[in-house]
Design an enzyme around this catalytic site. Structure first.
Site, PDB file in Angstrom:
ATOM      1  N   ASP A 217      42.062  13.883  11.166  1.00  0.00           N
ATOM      2  CA  ASP A 217      42.517  15.589  11.426  1.00  0.00           C
ATOM      3  C   ASP A 217      43.184  15.955  12.777  1.00  0.00           C
ATOM      4  O   ASP A 217      42.769  14.661  13.371  1.00  0.00           O
ATOM      5  CB  ASP A 217      41.311  16.855  11.766  1.00  0.00           C
ATOM      6  CG  ASP A 217      41.395  18.633  11.917  1.00  0.00           C
ATOM      7  OD1 ASP A 217      42.575  18.981  11.438  1.00  0.00           O
ATOM      8  OD2 ASP A 217      41.274  18.537  12.915  1.00  0.00           O
TER       9      ASP A 217
ATOM     10  N   CYS B 151       0.731  -1.280  -0.267  1.00  0.00           N
ATOM     11  CA  CYS B 151      -0.102  -0.079   0.109  1.00  0.00           C
ATOM     12  C   CYS B 151       0.337   1.056  -0.057  1.00  0.00           C
ATOM     13  O   CYS B 151       0.448   2.350  -0.334  1.00  0.00           O
ATOM     14  CB  CYS B 151      -0.788   0.113   1.136  1.00  0.00           C
ATOM     15  SG  CYS B 151      -1.052  -1.546   2.015  1.00  0.00           S
TER      16      CYS B 151
ATOM     17  N   ASP C 195      37.017  18.553  13.242  1.00  0.00           N
ATOM     18  CA  ASP C 195      35.707  18.937  14.685  1.00  0.00           C
ATOM     19  C   ASP C 195      35.444  20.099  14.033  1.00  0.00           C
ATOM     20  O   ASP C 195      34.864  20.657  14.156  1.00  0.00           O
ATOM     21  CB  ASP C 195      37.277  19.495  15.097  1.00  0.00           C
ATOM     22  CG  ASP C 195      38.386  20.389  14.908  1.00  0.00           C
ATOM     23  OD1 ASP C 195      38.505  20.429  13.257  1.00  0.00           O
ATOM     24  OD2 ASP C 195      39.061  21.250  15.951  1.00  0.00           O
TER      25      ASP C 195
HETATM   26  P1  ADP Z   1      44.837  20.751  12.062  1.00  0.00           P
HETATM   27  O1  ADP Z   1      45.057  20.751  11.022  1.00  0.00           O
HETATM   28  O2  ADP Z   1      46.026  20.944  13.616  1.00  0.00           O
HETATM   29  O3  ADP Z   1      43.363  20.452  13.067  1.00  0.00           O
HETATM   30  P2  ADP Z   1      44.583  24.170  11.214  1.00  0.00           P
HETATM   31  O4  ADP Z   1      44.700  23.101  10.042  1.00  0.00           O
HETATM   32  O5  ADP Z   1      43.084  24.460  12.323  1.00  0.00           O
HETATM   33  O6  ADP Z   1      45.462  22.184  12.331  1.00  0.00           O
HETATM   34  O7  ADP Z   1      45.600  24.976  11.889  1.00  0.00           O
HETATM   35  C1  ADP Z   1      47.426  24.828  11.554  1.00  0.00           C
HETATM   36  C2  ADP Z   1      48.069  25.287  11.677  1.00  0.00           C
HETATM   37  O8  ADP Z   1      47.545  26.872  11.215  1.00  0.00           O
HETATM   38  C3  ADP Z   1      47.709  25.605  12.964  1.00  0.00           C
HETATM   39  O9  ADP Z   1      49.298  24.525  13.422  1.00  0.00           O
HETATM   40  C4  ADP Z   1      48.971  27.153  13.345  1.00  0.00           C
HETATM   41  O10 ADP Z   1      49.945  27.167  12.770  1.00  0.00           O
HETATM   42  C5  ADP Z   1      48.370  27.608  12.315  1.00  0.00           C
HETATM   43  N1  ADP Z   1      47.271  28.785  12.495  1.00  0.00           N
HETATM   44  C6  ADP Z   1      45.841  29.016  11.796  1.00  0.00           C
HETATM   45  N2  ADP Z   1      45.147  29.490  12.314  1.00  0.00           N
HETATM   46  C7  ADP Z   1      45.810  30.640  13.362  1.00  0.00           C
HETATM   47  C8  ADP Z   1      46.192  31.105  14.135  1.00  0.00           C
HETATM   48  N3  ADP Z   1      44.823  31.788  14.415  1.00  0.00           N
HETATM   49  N4  ADP Z   1      47.301  31.298  14.920  1.00  0.00           N
HETATM   50  C9  ADP Z   1      47.842  31.041  14.718  1.00  0.00           C
HETATM   51  N5  ADP Z   1      47.999  30.247  14.287  1.00  0.00           N
HETATM   52  C10 ADP Z   1      47.694  30.143  13.030  1.00  0.00           C
HETATM   53 MG    MG Z   2      41.412  21.685  12.439  1.00  0.00          MG
END
Ligand code: ADP
Ligand code: MG
Length: 753
Positions: free
Chosen positions: A438, A13, A629
């Site tokens: 990640d 149905c 995350d």
């Molecule tokens: P993951 O891959 O470990 O989760 P992200 O991609 O979030 O890391 O960030 C990678 C890198 O970029 C960090 O390890 C840092 O060196 C740099 N980074 C990103 N955002 C910031 C911020 N707001 N201040 C300082 N460093 C930053």
């Molecule tokens: Mg990250």
């Protein structure tokens, strides 16, 4: 538009209604979910929903009079419903508040619904019972009365037959009127009328009663399974105590609006998201997270709907309307999961398309060929055998149990605080051979602390702190939070301008007259700012003032408790490849990978590198799951076969972006979701083997001439009942992935990377 068809538990149905609704003018598509009983209708936009709604009501009423069509879920009796004699008229009020409102409220009532609605009304049950008594009486009459009174027993059997089967015959006639021939009603009518013509009166009555009983149990099983599932995904409160000046008033939770002040008593669920304004209590978050570890809530703390208040009364200022609060959002999300059909479900639909006509054509052949070819074979016998074929031609057991299995898996997972947005993602989980993670916030807590500070020669600590705090003022990155906490330097927001955040690199901002840059070495190299290289461990954040290196901070994070257990568990479940992608430097990333026992570690990844690296990994694997995350990794979540977001509780962004959301922050939940997916799969295979096994057995016996109508009905409804009962085992599944015994945060391994 979404409609709830309560009491619709018959596969045929449902398929028919789905097809006919899809053919309605101004309807593009319609699909019915067996697991939730919802009919999703895709309409042309420029058309009134009301018209379609009325057309659907009319259609359903003509095909399945006992089914109730609603715009909202639930079994709440409306004022108008009390005037009804049959259940179907409380549809007519049609919820005038409009479809948008209507779709969303009423959840609090739905766990009560349904037991009366097992697809069969009380009257029918009584009729069936009397039919059974008559049936037995018929045999007594036949045995005890002299043969001159044989008409009496025939009359009794006929009475039993009609009582058990009159609505089947009426439905069959109606369906012929609709041009819908091969449904169960029609087949049962033909089979039993055939038996009556052949003079098998007890057989006709018995078959009809057996069919009725089978249908009853089938409807009940479907209904119970649906209820059990919806109970597990029922997060929201029913009532709220609204503070109204001096008094409090109890209102329906759905009426709670942002800005209201409410009281939540001990043991009650919080009705809407808000903030504590008075009181201190401990909350049980288990309805949302599956974990009852008490969470402290005091003045100023945010609280989420669905959590259960512990020991003290809390006064809460509501920050989100009931509809927009976490509990309702999650319930909608899970309900919508049944719209995304899994592979096995699609396979069953395709299979049915061939199975039913094949069996029906075979039935024709069976009726005609043997009597012509085999000497002494009568048409009577073989027509009867072919009727048996027809009864077995419905793949009901599978059409019913497979969608319910998927939804059972989704419901079971939600008990652990694991939200799965569709049956298709369960498929990915059991097939996956590669898991990509990640680092920050996923395998590590993402709670950085500054371990060391190194300043450039001519830079004072004060100006360095100012620059670092200014650079991280706007950023939500966990690194930024750690830097702000460490520098403890107040910055005037008005002193900041031209802020830019480059994901995976860092930030840039104008602070008064200075040009500030904060981020990693790759970022600084790009900007031609010379930096010293850090040889030790840890995540390095460089700071520059006016393109001059000013100093650096070395940050440490901690690997999550259970992360290593999780990686080991995945290996045990047969996952071939575990990979970590990190924006952090290779050295830090390698260290984490080593501690966790990952197969591959890729560091220094910009967000776009993560995408290209992931694509390469994906190419080499069967199915790839990405766990992140939701920070800087939305693109990867999007291209993965299934994207899992960790720690979704309270994060709207993660809930939006991911396919699977782990509400609490426990890596072991990754294992649990794979485990539940594999178990769900196992149950589905069992159901397919069982249902088809029984059917082919009966078909085989029938071809050989040993078929009995009772067997056919068993293969039809009996198999359906057994498979549905088997399916409900998913909800009770204990799980193989055991919890770690360490739940005290102070016992977390202090692993500094
Ligand atoms: P993951 O891959 O470990 O989760 P992200 O991609 O979030 O890391 O960030 C990678 C890198 O970029 C960090 O390890 C840092 O060196 C740099 N980074 C990103 N955002 C910031 C911020 N707001 N201040 C300082 N460093 C930053
Ligand atoms: Mg990250």
């Amino acid at each position: 538009m979404k409609l709830y068809l309560e009491g619709l538990t018959c596969a045929n149905c449902a398929g028919k209604i789905e097809r006919l609704v899809a053919k309605m003018p101004n309807v593009n598509d319609a699909s019915f979910s067996m697991a939730t009983g919802t009919l999703n209708i895709e309409e042309d936009i420029d058309f009134s929903e009301e018209t379609t709604f009325e057309a659907v009501v009319k259609l359903v009423k003509s095909l399945e009079p006992h089914v109730v069509v609603r715009k909202t879920k639930g079994h709440k009796i409306d004022k108008t419903a009390s005037h009804c004699h049959d259940g179907s008229c409380n549809i007519v009020h049609g919820e005038k508040e409009g479809a948008h409102e209507g779709q969303h409220h009423d959840h609090e009532a739905h766990h009560q619904h349904g037991h009366e609605h097992g697809g069969m009304e009380k009257r029918e049950k009584i009729e069936l019972l009397i039919a059974m008594i008559l049936f037995v009486g018929g045999f007594f009459a036949k045995a005890l009365l002299p043969s001159s009174l044989a008409l009496v027993s025939m009359g009794i059997f006929l009475g039993a037959y009609l009582l058990a089967g009159y609505h089947v015959i009426i439905m069959a006639l109606k369906n012929i009127g609709h041009g819908q021939i091969f449904d169960e009603n029609f087949l049962m009518a033909i089979a039993t009328v055939g038996a009556l013509i052949l003079g098998e009166w007890p057989e006709a009555a018995g078959v009809m009663i057996f069919f009725g009983v089978g249908e009853y149990f089938q409807a009940k099983a479907v209904d119970n399974a649906r209820n059990a599932i919806s109970e597990t995904i029922h997060f929201s409160a029913e009532n709220a105590h609204l503070i109204d000046g001096e008094n409090t008033r109890t209102i329906e939770a759905s009426k709670v609006k942002a800005g209201d002040q409410i009281l939540v008593k001990p043991g009650e669920k919080i009705p809407a998201d808000g903030q504590v304004v008075e009181g201190l209590s401990y909350l049980d978050t288990s309805p949302l997270t599956g974990e009852s570890y008490p969470r402290k809530a005091e003045l100023g703390d945010p609280v989420l709907s669905g959590m259960i208040n512990g020991n003290e009364v809390l006064k809460i200022k509501v920050t989100k309307d009931y509809e927009d609060s976490t509990a309702v959002k999650i319930m909608h999300l899970i309900e919508e999961a049944s719209d995304r059909k899994g592979k096995t479900e699609k396979f069953i639909t395709r299979f049915s398309r061939y199975y039913t006509p094949t069996v029906v054509i075979s039935a024709l052949v069976l009726a005609i060929l043997p009597p012509l070819l085999i000497e002494g074979a009568s048409f009577e016998t073989w027509i009867y055998q072919s009727l048996i074929f027809l009864v077995v031609s419905c793949p009901c057991a599978l059409v019913l149990s497979i969608p319910i299995s998927y939804f059972g898996g989704i419901g079971r997972a939600s008990k652990e605080g694991i939200l799965i947005k569709g049956g298709n993602y369960l498929d990915v989980l059991y097939q996956a051979d590669t898991f990509v993670f990640d680092k920050t916030g996923t395998l590590t807590y993402g709670e950085f602390s500054v371990l060391q500070m190194l300043l450039a020669d001519d830079v004072s600590q004060e100006s360095f702190f100012q620059a670092a705090a200014a650079g991280e003022f706007f950023s939500n990155h966990p690194i930024a939070e750690a830097v702000r906490n460490y520098t403890k330097t107040q910055i005037q927001e008005s002193a900041l301008s031209d802020y830019k955040e480059i994901p995976g690199k860092g930030t840039q901002v104008k602070f008064n007259n200075q040009y500030i840059q904060v981020g990693n070495q790759a970022f600084f190299n790009e900007s031609d700012i010379k930096t010293p290289t850090w040889e030790g461990q840890g995540t390095v954040v460089y700071v520059a003032i006016d393109n001059q290196y000013a100093g650096m901070l070395i940050l440490g994070d901690q690997i999550k408790e259970n992360a290593a257990d999780m990686v080991r568990g995945l290996k045990n479940l047969g996952i071939k490849n575990t990979v970590m992608l990190s924006g952090d430097n290779q050295k830090t990333a390698d260290r984490v990978g080593q501690v966790l026992g990952l197969d591959q570690v890729i560091g220094d990844c910009l967000p776009q590198d993560k995408v290209s690296e992931f694509e390469q990994i994906k190419e080499k694997s069967r199915k790839t799951v990405y766990v992140g995350d939701g920070m800087n990794d939305a693109p990867v979540l999007a291209i993965s076969d299934a994207g899992i977001a960790m720690g979704g509780l309270g994060s709207d962004a993660a809930i939006e972006a991911a396919d699977i959301i782990l509400m609490k922050d426990d890596p072991l939940d990754i294992l649990k979701s794979v485990d539940i997916a594999k178990y769900t799969r196992k149950i589905m295979i069992q159901n397919i083997v069982l249902a088809l096994g029984i059917k082919f057995l009966v078909l085989g016996l029938t071809v050989l001439g040993y078929g009995e109508m009772y067997m056919a009905i068993f293969a039809d409804v009996g198999a359906a009942v057994i498979t549905i009962l088997n399916t409900t085992r998913i909800l009770k599944y204990k799980g193989r992935a055991s919890r770690s015994s360490v739940s005290d945060p102070s016992l977390r391994p202090k692993e500094v990377n």
